[in-house]
Design a protein around this motif. Structure first.
Motif, PDB file in Angstrom:
ATOM      1  N   GLY A  74     -72.550  55.458  -5.212  1.00 25.66           N
ATOM      2  CA  GLY A  74     -73.101  54.384  -6.021  1.00 25.66           C
ATOM      3  C   GLY A  74     -73.530  53.187  -5.184  1.00 25.66           C
ATOM      4  O   GLY A  74     -73.401  53.141  -3.959  1.00 25.66           O
ATOM      5  N   ASP A  75     -74.068  52.184  -5.877  1.00 23.70           N
ATOM      6  CA  ASP A  75     -74.519  50.969  -5.214  1.00 23.70           C
ATOM      7  C   ASP A  75     -73.335  50.181  -4.672  1.00 23.70           C
ATOM      8  O   ASP A  75     -72.234  50.214  -5.218  1.00 23.70           O
ATOM      9  N   GLU A  76     -73.574  49.452  -3.585  1.00 24.23           N
ATOM     10  CA  GLU A  76     -72.526  48.603  -3.039  1.00 24.23           C
ATOM     11  C   GLU A  76     -72.304  47.397  -3.947  1.00 24.23           C
ATOM     12  O   GLU A  76     -73.263  46.804  -4.456  1.00 24.23           O
ATOM     13  N   VAL A  77     -71.060  47.058  -4.157  1.00 21.38           N
ATOM     14  CA  VAL A  77     -70.734  45.900  -4.990  1.00 21.38           C
ATOM     15  C   VAL A  77     -69.788  44.988  -4.218  1.00 21.38           C
ATOM     16  O   VAL A  77     -68.987  45.435  -3.404  1.00 21.38           O
ATOM     17  N   ALA A  78     -69.911  43.695  -4.488  1.00 19.93           N
ATOM     18  CA  ALA A  78     -69.053  42.688  -3.862  1.00 19.93           C
ATOM     19  C   ALA A  78     -68.256  42.012  -4.975  1.00 19.93           C
ATOM     20  O   ALA A  78     -68.775  41.128  -5.659  1.00 19.93           O
ATOM     21  N   PRO A  79     -67.019  42.431  -5.207  1.00 24.92           N
ATOM     22  CA  PRO A  79     -66.224  41.826  -6.272  1.00 24.92           C
ATOM     23  C   PRO A  79     -66.081  40.317  -6.068  1.00 24.92           C
ATOM     24  O   PRO A  79     -65.958  39.854  -4.921  1.00 24.92           O
ATOM     25  N   PRO A  80     -66.105  39.525  -7.131  1.00 20.26           N
ATOM     26  CA  PRO A  80     -65.951  38.063  -7.016  1.00 20.26           C
ATOM     27  C   PRO A  80     -64.485  37.675  -6.797  1.00 20.26           C
ATOM     28  O   PRO A  80     -63.805  37.197  -7.714  1.00 20.26           O
ATOM     29  N   PHE A  81     -64.005  37.881  -5.590  1.00 22.79           N
ATOM     30  CA  PHE A  81     -62.586  37.671  -5.307  1.00 22.79           C
ATOM     31  C   PHE A  81     -62.124  36.244  -5.625  1.00 22.79           C
ATOM     32  O   PHE A  81     -61.028  36.048  -6.135  1.00 22.79           O
ATOM     33  N   GLN A  82     -62.973  35.261  -5.303  1.00 21.68           N
ATOM     34  CA  GLN A  82     -62.580  33.867  -5.544  1.00 21.68           C
ATOM     35  C   GLN A  82     -62.368  33.606  -7.028  1.00 21.68           C
ATOM     36  O   GLN A  82     -61.404  32.949  -7.430  1.00 21.68           O
ATOM     37  N   ARG A  83     -63.273  34.121  -7.843  1.00 15.65           N
ATOM     38  CA  ARG A  83     -63.133  33.911  -9.290  1.00 15.65           C
ATOM     39  C   ARG A  83     -61.916  34.644  -9.827  1.00 15.65           C
ATOM     40  O   ARG A  83     -61.203  34.120 -10.681  1.00 15.65           O
TER      41      ARG A  83
ATOM     42  N   ASP B 135     -69.243  43.950   3.762  1.00 14.59           N
ATOM     43  CA  ASP B 135     -69.493  42.562   4.158  1.00 14.59           C
ATOM     44  C   ASP B 135     -68.714  41.582   3.296  1.00 14.59           C
ATOM     45  O   ASP B 135     -68.450  40.457   3.713  1.00 14.59           O
ATOM     46  N   SER B 136     -68.355  42.021   2.077  1.00 17.34           N
ATOM     47  CA  SER B 136     -67.654  41.110   1.163  1.00 17.34           C
ATOM     48  C   SER B 136     -66.176  40.963   1.499  1.00 17.34           C
ATOM     49  O   SER B 136     -65.505  40.089   0.953  1.00 17.34           O
TER      50      SER B 136
ATOM     51  N   MET C 259     -51.992  51.428   2.561  1.00 20.54           N
ATOM     52  CA  MET C 259     -51.000  51.016   1.572  1.00 20.54           C
ATOM     53  C   MET C 259     -50.950  52.037   0.446  1.00 20.54           C
ATOM     54  O   MET C 259     -51.977  52.382  -0.137  1.00 20.54           O
ATOM     55  N   GLY C 260     -49.764  52.518   0.133  1.00 19.65           N
ATOM     56  CA  GLY C 260     -49.612  53.452  -0.983  1.00 19.65           C
ATOM     57  C   GLY C 260     -50.463  54.690  -0.866  1.00 19.65           C
ATOM     58  O   GLY C 260     -50.910  55.233  -1.878  1.00 19.65           O
ATOM     59  N   GLY C 261     -50.727  55.143   0.375  1.00 21.38           N
ATOM     60  CA  GLY C 261     -51.546  56.331   0.566  1.00 21.38           C
ATOM     61  C   GLY C 261     -53.033  56.062   0.615  1.00 21.38           C
ATOM     62  O   GLY C 261     -53.818  56.995   0.739  1.00 21.38           O
ATOM     63  N   SER C 262     -53.447  54.798   0.505  1.00 20.10           N
ATOM     64  CA  SER C 262     -54.863  54.448   0.513  1.00 20.10           C
ATOM     65  C   SER C 262     -55.203  53.557   1.701  1.00 20.10           C
ATOM     66  O   SER C 262     -54.357  52.803   2.186  1.00 20.10           O
ATOM     67  N   GLU C 263     -56.443  53.638   2.137  1.00 17.36           N
ATOM     68  CA  GLU C 263     -56.964  52.692   3.114  1.00 17.36           C
ATOM     69  C   GLU C 263     -57.563  51.538   2.335  1.00 17.36           C
ATOM     70  O   GLU C 263     -58.552  51.703   1.619  1.00 17.36           O
ATOM     71  N   VAL C 264     -56.961  50.361   2.440  1.00 15.24           N
ATOM     72  CA  VAL C 264     -57.339  49.219   1.610  1.00 15.24           C
ATOM     73  C   VAL C 264     -57.632  48.003   2.486  1.00 15.24           C
ATOM     74  O   VAL C 264     -57.389  48.003   3.696  1.00 15.24           O
ATOM     75  N   PHE C 265     -58.148  46.951   1.837  1.00 16.20           N
ATOM     76  CA  PHE C 265     -58.368  45.661   2.486  1.00 16.20           C
ATOM     77  C   PHE C 265     -57.498  44.633   1.759  1.00 16.20           C
ATOM     78  O   PHE C 265     -57.515  44.569   0.521  1.00 16.20           O
ATOM     79  N   VAL C 266     -56.760  43.856   2.528  1.00 17.00           N
ATOM     80  CA  VAL C 266     -55.779  42.932   1.953  1.00 17.00           C
ATOM     81  C   VAL C 266     -56.087  41.508   2.391  1.00 17.00           C
ATOM     82  O   VAL C 266     -56.345  41.255   3.577  1.00 17.00           O
TER      83      VAL C 266
END
Length: 280
Positions: free
Chosen positions: A115-124, A201-202, A211-218
């Motif tokens: 799918g398309d790349e999405v940048a979740p609004p982490f600040q909001r 990039d986001s 973490m928990g079996g997943s490769e994540v960003f923290v």
């Protein structure tokens, strides 16, 4: 106009006549139930559009196609057995089972950055976590609808991390995001799910980790933010829970990119195929 009912899918696919479409759009402005059904159908349609149609391995197809052309090597009783209806039915059943397993294996190991790349609004998300967010009544997802979404491949668990209980579910960002809230007496956790692959990039400033079996960003802080993608869906967790609960919560959700064993690939592929059939 009566409720859309079985015409929801036809409306989303643009298959209604122009008068019926106009009438449906007018009805949707007044009926929250049908509006929610349309949003759910669009979510499922979008999810399905990110998945490529799997094909069985060429070697398997060649093997199956050769069954009908294999020369008869024996005669007499064995030949009669081979030509019996029950024997041929057994061959068909075994071949179909092999095809299903092979397809599940291929699907389970398919590229998951879909799918398309999405940048979740982490600040909001973090700001809303710190203070009460305004939610329109029309965006609230009923318990029944949450269960349906959960069965269609959008994890909406009743509990996470053992003792964090689901308190609400809403549609956010014009219906493109499923937002879930969990809490107990000590901690809160918000989970956001949306179609696409994570825009790397986001997540600059995030720490890549496992973490928990997943490769994540923290992203450390209060609240803690954890994000990853899997199978064409981006997951974002915003929480003030302790590390043990966060790890447990992530482990209960679809896993980010990692090397699967053959049995895990087959189980994952069968799960995805079941979800597609349920959404069809």
């Amino acid at each position: 106009m009566t409720h859309l009912g079985a015409d929801v899918a036809a409306f989303v696919d643009g298959q209604l006549s122009e008068p019926a479409t106009r009438e449906a759009m007018s009805h949707l402005q007044e009926c929250d139930g049908c509006a929610k059904a349309v949003r759910q159908q669009r979510l499922l349609k979008s999810r399905m559009s990110t998945v490529a149609s799997p094909e069985p391995p060429p070697a398997l197809l060649a093997s199956l196609s050769g069954l009908a052309h294999s020369p008869v090597a024996h005669h007499g009783r064995w030949e009669r057995v081979r030509r019996s209806a029950s024997f041929r039915a057994g061959i068909v059943l075994v071949s179909a089972s092999v095809a299903v397993v092979a397809t599940a294996y291929a699907v389970g190991g398919a590229e998951r950055r879909l799918g398309d790349e999405v940048a979740p609004p982490f600040q909001r998300y973090a700001a809303d976590f710190r203070g009460p967010a305004t939610v329109q009544a029309s965006n609230v997802i009923s318990e029944t609808r949450l269960d349906e979404l959960d069965g269609a491949g959008w994890p909406c668990h009743v509990t996470l991390a053992g003792d964090l209980h689901r308190t609400s579910g809403t549609y956010a960002d014009r219906g493109a995001v499923v937002a879930l809230s969990y809490s107990n007496d000590d901690a809160r956790l918000n989970l956001f799910e949306q179609n696409g692959s994570l825009d790397l990039d986001s997540v600059k400033g995030f720490e890549p980790t496992r973490m928990g079996g997943s490769e994540v960003f923290v992203r450390d802080g209060t609240p803690l933010v954890v994000t990853w993608d899997d199978d064409g869906v981006v997951y974002t967790v915003v929480t003030d829970a302790d590390e043990e609960r966060v790890v447990q919560a992530v482990s209960q959700l679809p896993r980010g990119a990692y090397d699967r064993t053959p049995p895990e690939r087959i189980r994952g592929g069968l799960h995805r195929m079941s979800a597609w059939l349920g959404a069809a």
